[in-house]
Enzyme design. Structure first.
Site, PDB file in Angstrom:
ATOM      1  N   PRO A  24       5.287   6.589   6.439  1.00 39.58           N
ATOM      2  CA  PRO A  24       6.658   7.115   6.331  1.00 39.58           C
ATOM      3  C   PRO A  24       7.482   6.288   5.343  1.00 39.58           C
ATOM      4  O   PRO A  24       7.395   5.063   5.336  1.00 39.58           O
ATOM      5  CB  PRO A  24       7.223   6.968   7.750  1.00 39.58           C
ATOM      6  N   LEU A  78      -0.416  -3.605  -0.231  1.00 39.13           N
ATOM      7  CA  LEU A  78      -1.789  -3.185  -0.508  1.00 39.13           C
ATOM      8  C   LEU A  78      -2.712  -4.344  -0.898  1.00 39.13           C
ATOM      9  O   LEU A  78      -3.784  -4.525  -0.315  1.00 39.13           O
ATOM     10  CB  LEU A  78      -1.764  -2.131  -1.628  1.00 39.13           C
ATOM     11  N   SER A 114      14.585  -5.548  -6.754  1.00 37.21           N
ATOM     12  CA  SER A 114      13.325  -4.851  -6.506  1.00 37.21           C
ATOM     13  C   SER A 114      13.414  -3.427  -7.019  1.00 37.21           C
ATOM     14  O   SER A 114      14.492  -2.819  -7.027  1.00 37.21           O
ATOM     15  CB  SER A 114      13.063  -4.821  -4.998  1.00 37.21           C
ATOM     16  N   TYR A 149      16.145  -3.339   4.151  1.00 37.28           N
ATOM     17  CA  TYR A 149      15.704  -4.287   3.114  1.00 37.28           C
ATOM     18  C   TYR A 149      16.199  -3.836   1.743  1.00 37.28           C
ATOM     19  O   TYR A 149      16.839  -4.597   1.014  1.00 37.28           O
ATOM     20  CB  TYR A 149      14.166  -4.415   3.114  1.00 37.28           C
ATOM     21  N   TYR A 181      11.812  -6.270  -9.718  1.00 38.69           N
ATOM     22  CA  TYR A 181      10.356  -6.394  -9.787  1.00 38.69           C
ATOM     23  C   TYR A 181       9.704  -5.100  -9.327  1.00 38.69           C
ATOM     24  O   TYR A 181      10.121  -4.513  -8.339  1.00 38.69           O
ATOM     25  CB  TYR A 181       9.819  -7.478  -8.848  1.00 38.69           C
ATOM     26  N   PHE A 182       8.605  -4.754  -9.978  1.00 42.94           N
ATOM     27  CA  PHE A 182       7.776  -3.668  -9.466  1.00 42.94           C
ATOM     28  C   PHE A 182       6.823  -4.291  -8.435  1.00 42.94           C
ATOM     29  O   PHE A 182       7.290  -4.954  -7.533  1.00 42.94           O
ATOM     30  CB  PHE A 182       7.192  -2.857 -10.631  1.00 42.94           C
ATOM     31  N   ILE A 237       6.340 -15.679  -5.008  1.00 43.36           N
ATOM     32  CA  ILE A 237       6.760 -15.605  -6.417  1.00 43.36           C
ATOM     33  C   ILE A 237       7.412 -16.929  -6.826  1.00 43.36           C
ATOM     34  O   ILE A 237       7.212 -17.426  -7.940  1.00 43.36           O
ATOM     35  CB  ILE A 237       7.722 -14.422  -6.634  1.00 43.36           C
ATOM     36  N   LYS A 266      19.225  -5.367  -1.001  1.00 42.75           N
ATOM     37  CA  LYS A 266      19.111  -5.654  -2.444  1.00 42.75           C
ATOM     38  C   LYS A 266      20.210  -4.924  -3.218  1.00 42.75           C
ATOM     39  O   LYS A 266      20.823  -5.482  -4.137  1.00 42.75           O
ATOM     40  CB  LYS A 266      17.735  -5.218  -2.967  1.00 42.75           C
TER      41      LYS A 266
HETATM   42  P1  NAD Z   1       8.262 -14.890   0.111  1.00 38.53           P
HETATM   43  O1  NAD Z   1       8.624 -14.529   1.505  1.00 38.53           O
HETATM   44  O2  NAD Z   1       6.904 -15.377  -0.179  1.00 38.53           O
HETATM   45  O3  NAD Z   1       9.305 -15.973  -0.441  1.00 38.53           O
HETATM   46  C1  NAD Z   1      10.636 -16.059   0.006  1.00 38.53           C
HETATM   47  C2  NAD Z   1      10.925 -17.530   0.306  1.00 38.53           C
HETATM   48  O4  NAD Z   1      12.286 -17.653   0.725  1.00 38.53           O
HETATM   49  C3  NAD Z   1      10.060 -18.105   1.424  1.00 38.53           C
HETATM   50  O5  NAD Z   1       9.539 -19.367   1.020  1.00 38.53           O
HETATM   51  C4  NAD Z   1      11.022 -18.252   2.605  1.00 38.53           C
HETATM   52  O6  NAD Z   1      10.660 -19.319   3.450  1.00 38.53           O
HETATM   53  C5  NAD Z   1      12.340 -18.491   1.877  1.00 38.53           C
HETATM   54  N1  NAD Z   1      13.537 -18.075   2.615  1.00 38.53           N
HETATM   55  C6  NAD Z   1      13.777 -16.879   3.202  1.00 38.53           C
HETATM   56  N2  NAD Z   1      14.988 -16.872   3.757  1.00 38.53           N
HETATM   57  C7  NAD Z   1      15.547 -18.084   3.502  1.00 38.53           C
HETATM   58  C8  NAD Z   1      16.790 -18.678   3.819  1.00 38.53           C
HETATM   59  N3  NAD Z   1      17.717 -18.036   4.527  1.00 38.53           N
HETATM   60  N4  NAD Z   1      17.038 -19.940   3.402  1.00 38.53           N
HETATM   61  C9  NAD Z   1      16.101 -20.620   2.688  1.00 38.53           C
HETATM   62  N5  NAD Z   1      14.892 -20.095   2.366  1.00 38.53           N
HETATM   63  C10 NAD Z   1      14.625 -18.854   2.770  1.00 38.53           C
HETATM   64  O7  NAD Z   1       8.614 -13.617  -0.804  1.00 38.53           O
HETATM   65  P2  NAD Z   1       8.270 -13.337  -2.340  1.00 38.53           P
HETATM   66  O8  NAD Z   1       7.263 -12.257  -2.382  1.00 38.53           O
HETATM   67  O9  NAD Z   1       8.032 -14.584  -3.069  1.00 38.53           O
HETATM   68  O10 NAD Z   1       9.651 -12.691  -2.784  1.00 38.53           O
HETATM   69  C11 NAD Z   1      10.673 -13.459  -3.375  1.00 38.53           C
HETATM   70  C12 NAD Z   1      11.889 -12.571  -3.596  1.00 38.53           C
HETATM   71  O11 NAD Z   1      11.525 -11.465  -4.409  1.00 38.53           O
HETATM   72  C13 NAD Z   1      12.472 -11.984  -2.313  1.00 38.53           C
HETATM   73  O12 NAD Z   1      13.871 -11.972  -2.427  1.00 38.53           O
HETATM   74  C14 NAD Z   1      11.937 -10.575  -2.302  1.00 38.53           C
HETATM   75  O13 NAD Z   1      12.777  -9.696  -1.620  1.00 38.53           O
HETATM   76  C15 NAD Z   1      11.888 -10.251  -3.782  1.00 38.53           C
HETATM   77  N6  NAD Z   1      10.891  -9.216  -4.102  1.00 38.53           N
HETATM   78  C16 NAD Z   1       9.590  -9.390  -3.717  1.00 38.53           C
HETATM   79  C17 NAD Z   1       8.663  -8.397  -3.995  1.00 38.53           C
HETATM   80  C18 NAD Z   1       7.231  -8.552  -3.550  1.00 38.53           C
HETATM   81  O14 NAD Z   1       6.529  -7.558  -3.473  1.00 38.53           O
HETATM   82  N7  NAD Z   1       6.730  -9.733  -3.261  1.00 38.53           N
HETATM   83  C19 NAD Z   1       9.053  -7.251  -4.688  1.00 38.53           C
HETATM   84  C20 NAD Z   1      10.376  -7.115  -5.092  1.00 38.53           C
HETATM   85  C21 NAD Z   1      11.291  -8.118  -4.794  1.00 38.53           C
HETATM   86  C1  UD1 Z   2       6.557  -1.847  -0.612  1.00 40.26           C
HETATM   87  C2  UD1 Z   2       7.918  -1.661   0.003  1.00 40.26           C
HETATM   88  C3  UD1 Z   2       8.989  -1.919  -1.060  1.00 40.26           C
HETATM   89  C4  UD1 Z   2       8.794  -3.293  -1.687  1.00 40.26           C
HETATM   90  C5  UD1 Z   2       7.366  -3.368  -2.251  1.00 40.26           C
HETATM   91  C6  UD1 Z   2       7.049  -4.695  -2.856  1.00 40.26           C
HETATM   92  C7  UD1 Z   2       7.591   0.016   1.778  1.00 40.26           C
HETATM   93  C8  UD1 Z   2       7.863   1.407   2.215  1.00 40.26           C
HETATM   94  N1  UD1 Z   2       8.025  -0.321   0.528  1.00 40.26           N
HETATM   95  O1  UD1 Z   2       6.421  -0.927  -1.641  1.00 40.26           O
HETATM   96  O2  UD1 Z   2      10.279  -1.843  -0.490  1.00 40.26           O
HETATM   97  O3  UD1 Z   2       9.744  -3.503  -2.715  1.00 40.26           O
HETATM   98  O4  UD1 Z   2       6.444  -3.125  -1.167  1.00 40.26           O
HETATM   99  O5  UD1 Z   2       7.044  -5.687  -1.863  1.00 40.26           O
HETATM  100  O6  UD1 Z   2       7.044  -0.803   2.499  1.00 40.26           O
HETATM  101  N2  UD1 Z   2      -1.034   1.246   0.768  1.00 40.26           N
HETATM  102  C9  UD1 Z   2      -2.160   1.699   1.434  1.00 40.26           C
HETATM  103  N3  UD1 Z   2      -2.638   0.936   2.465  1.00 40.26           N
HETATM  104  C10 UD1 Z   2      -2.082  -0.250   2.840  1.00 40.26           C
HETATM  105  C11 UD1 Z   2      -0.934  -0.703   2.140  1.00 40.26           C
HETATM  106  C12 UD1 Z   2      -0.429   0.070   1.115  1.00 40.26           C
HETATM  107  O7  UD1 Z   2      -2.685   2.752   1.118  1.00 40.26           O
HETATM  108  O8  UD1 Z   2      -2.569  -0.881   3.788  1.00 40.26           O
HETATM  109  C13 UD1 Z   2      -0.519   2.045  -0.367  1.00 40.26           C
HETATM  110  C14 UD1 Z   2       0.911   2.508  -0.209  1.00 40.26           C
HETATM  111  O9  UD1 Z   2       0.973   3.744   0.425  1.00 40.26           O
HETATM  112  C15 UD1 Z   2       1.357   2.575  -1.672  1.00 40.26           C
HETATM  113  C16 UD1 Z   2       0.572   1.457  -2.353  1.00 40.26           C
HETATM  114  O10 UD1 Z   2      -0.540   1.204  -1.504  1.00 40.26           O
HETATM  115  O11 UD1 Z   2       0.989   3.791  -2.270  1.00 40.26           O
HETATM  116  C17 UD1 Z   2       1.354   0.171  -2.511  1.00 40.26           C
HETATM  117  O12 UD1 Z   2       1.894  -0.218  -1.259  1.00 40.26           O
HETATM  118  P1  UD1 Z   2       2.699  -1.586  -1.061  1.00 40.26           P
HETATM  119  O13 UD1 Z   2       1.886  -2.707  -1.601  1.00 40.26           O
HETATM  120  O14 UD1 Z   2       3.117  -1.651   0.358  1.00 40.26           O
HETATM  121  O15 UD1 Z   2       3.963  -1.437  -2.010  1.00 40.26           O
HETATM  122  P2  UD1 Z   2       5.073  -0.277  -2.084  1.00 40.26           P
HETATM  123  O16 UD1 Z   2       4.791   0.819  -1.162  1.00 40.26           O
HETATM  124  O17 UD1 Z   2       5.254   0.045  -3.508  1.00 40.26           O
END
Ligand code: NAD
Ligand code: UD1
Length: 340
Positions: free
Chosen positions: A296, A203, A128, A152, A180-181, A16, A156
């Site tokens: 789970p 997914l 999140s 995790y 974020y969703f 992101i 948050k």
């Molecule tokens: P990502 O792992 O791609 O990016 C995180 C970045 O932070 C990486 O570049 C990593 O190297 C860096 N990092 C981690 N720990 C660090 C530290 N201690 N010091 C310096 N750098 C560090 O993840 P993302 O998907 O881009 O997510 C960004 C943020 O959004 C995270 O906080 C994550 O929890 C949150 N978030 C992500 C999702 C998702 O599905 N991707 C959903 C909800 C919230």
């Molecule tokens: C997961 C995390 C959540 C995090 C979010 C975004 C878990 C339990 N939750 O949520 O904490 O904020 O990612 O990073 O891990 N699915 C499949 N097959 C797969 C992968 C996923 O069927 O191989 C299904 C899951 O059951 C779900 C949907 O796809 O219904 C989305 O899954 P995923 O992308 O992992 O996101 P979340 O479960 O929403």
């Protein structure tokens, strides 16, 4: 356009973060990235700079390094911080809770201490939808009860509470807690995208790896949920829209309205099978899948009420499922092994 403002982006090389850095550079901000590359590659930043046509300043290191943070804030006049740095794998957090709390919670404390010392009081935090646990009803509004089912998610929630205390202690803090969703998709150039270092947990990257031939089939986790087709429903949001939401959040910080938790979602839920079908259309081939047991800890359905983001930030998601899948596919097809 140049804003004369400098934004510190922690975790700016990540999924992101990299997309947000491009939007920031395009909007005229100067960008300092702090990243330890624990889950990302310097190549992502090189591509960010080439896509935006402007450089960033990279500080390689850890948010838990107090001395480094002091030097960083001393060397750069930072106007606001967007704090993406964190570990995000749910299963890993169950196995390694101390590592997760140290990285995410202690790291955020170190960052906030350094900000306070430097007199920087504007922060956008990556929260999140996981903080809602299993919601009592849908769509999910920001005033719903919160809860966590794994370290995790708890990291948050703890950070959200710490930031709320910080705001109560000193009203000069402006804090946007963005919940974020499910972020998916990639930059439309296909040059940057999500690059999971291991077998994807989420997914969309899993489907993309099936499409490119790195995995032989998708396991659909649960087909007996109380949803439209029995598979889990989520609010998938294009990472480009999400990135834009951060630019809007910076503008909101400037209005000095204190602290707010804000959903970033589309308001629409799609099932796993709907996602699979949409991706098949984008990549032009059928994708093998098997229906297996529920994972789970998963919930049946989760989608946002996006009204607050619209009213407070003036932001709403614009890109639909087709763009999410087409862009994710272009990235995966053109970079079958990610940034390697
Ligand atoms: P990502 O792992 O791609 O990016 C995180 C970045 O932070 C990486 O570049 C990593 O190297 C860096 N990092 C981690 N720990 C660090 C530290 N201690 N010091 C310096 N750098 C560090 O993840 P993302 O998907 O881009 O997510 C960004 C943020 O959004 C995270 O906080 C994550 O929890 C949150 N978030 C992500 C999702 C998702 O599905 N991707 C959903 C909800 C919230
Ligand atoms: C997961 C995390 C959540 C995090 C979010 C975004 C878990 C339990 N939750 O949520 O904490 O904020 O990612 O990073 O891990 N699915 C499949 N097959 C797969 C992968 C996923 O069927 O191989 C299904 C899951 O059951 C779900 C949907 O796809 O219904 C989305 O899954 P995923 O992308 O992992 O996101 P979340 O479960 O929403």
């Amino acid at each position: 356009m140049h804003t004369n403002k400098t934004i510190l982006v922690t975790g700016g090389a990540g999924y992101i973060g990299s997309h947000t850095c491009i939007k920031l550079l395009e909007a005229g901000y100067d960008v300092v990235v702090l990243d330890n590359f624990s889950n990302s590659s310097p190549e992502a930043l090189r591509r960010v700079e080439s896509l935006a046509g402007r450089p960033t300043t990279l500080v390689q290191g850890d948010i838990n390094d107090h001395a480094l943070l002091a030097r960083l804030f001393g060397a750069h006049k930072i106007d606001a911080v967007i704090h993406f740095a964190g570990l995000k794998a749910v299963g890993e957090s169950v196995e390694q809770p101390l590592r997760y709390y140290h990285n995410n919670v202690t790291g955020t404390l170190a960052l906030c201490q350094a900000m306070q010392t430097a007199g920087v009081f504007n922060l956008v935090f990556s929260s999140s939808a996981t903080v809602y646990g299993d919601p009592a009803s849908l769509p999910i509004r920001e005033d719903f009860a919160t809860g966590a089912t794994n370290p995790y998610g708890r990291s948050k929630l703890i950070i959200e509470e710490i930031l709320s205390d910080l705001h109560r202690s000193a009203p000069e803090w402006n804090l946007a807690l963005l919940r974020y969703f499910n972020p998916v998709g990639a930059h439309p150039s296909g040059r940057i995208g999500e690059d999971p270092s291991d077998i994807p947990n989420n997914l969309m990257p899993y489907i993309a790896q099936v499409a490119v031939g790195r995995r032989d089939h998708l396991s659909v986790f649960g087909s007996d949920y109380d949803t439209k087709d029995g598979t889990g429903v989520r609010d998938y949001i294009h990472v480009q829209d999400l990135a834009e939401g951060h630019v809007k959040a910076l503008e909101w910080l400037d209005r000095k309205e204190g602290l707010k938790a804000i959903n970033l979602g589309t308001g629409t839920g799609y099932s796993v099978l709907e996602m699979l079908k949409a991706f098949e259309k984008a990549c032009g081939k059928p994708l093998p899948y098997k229906l297996v047991d529920r994972r789970p800890g998963d919930i049946a359905s989760c989608y946002a009420d996006p009204a607050m983001a619209r009213d407070v930030l003036g932001w709403s998601a614009k890109l639909g499922l087709e763009a999410m899948c087409e862009d994710a596919w272009r990235w995966q097809r053109d970079n079958p092994k990610g940034y390697e």
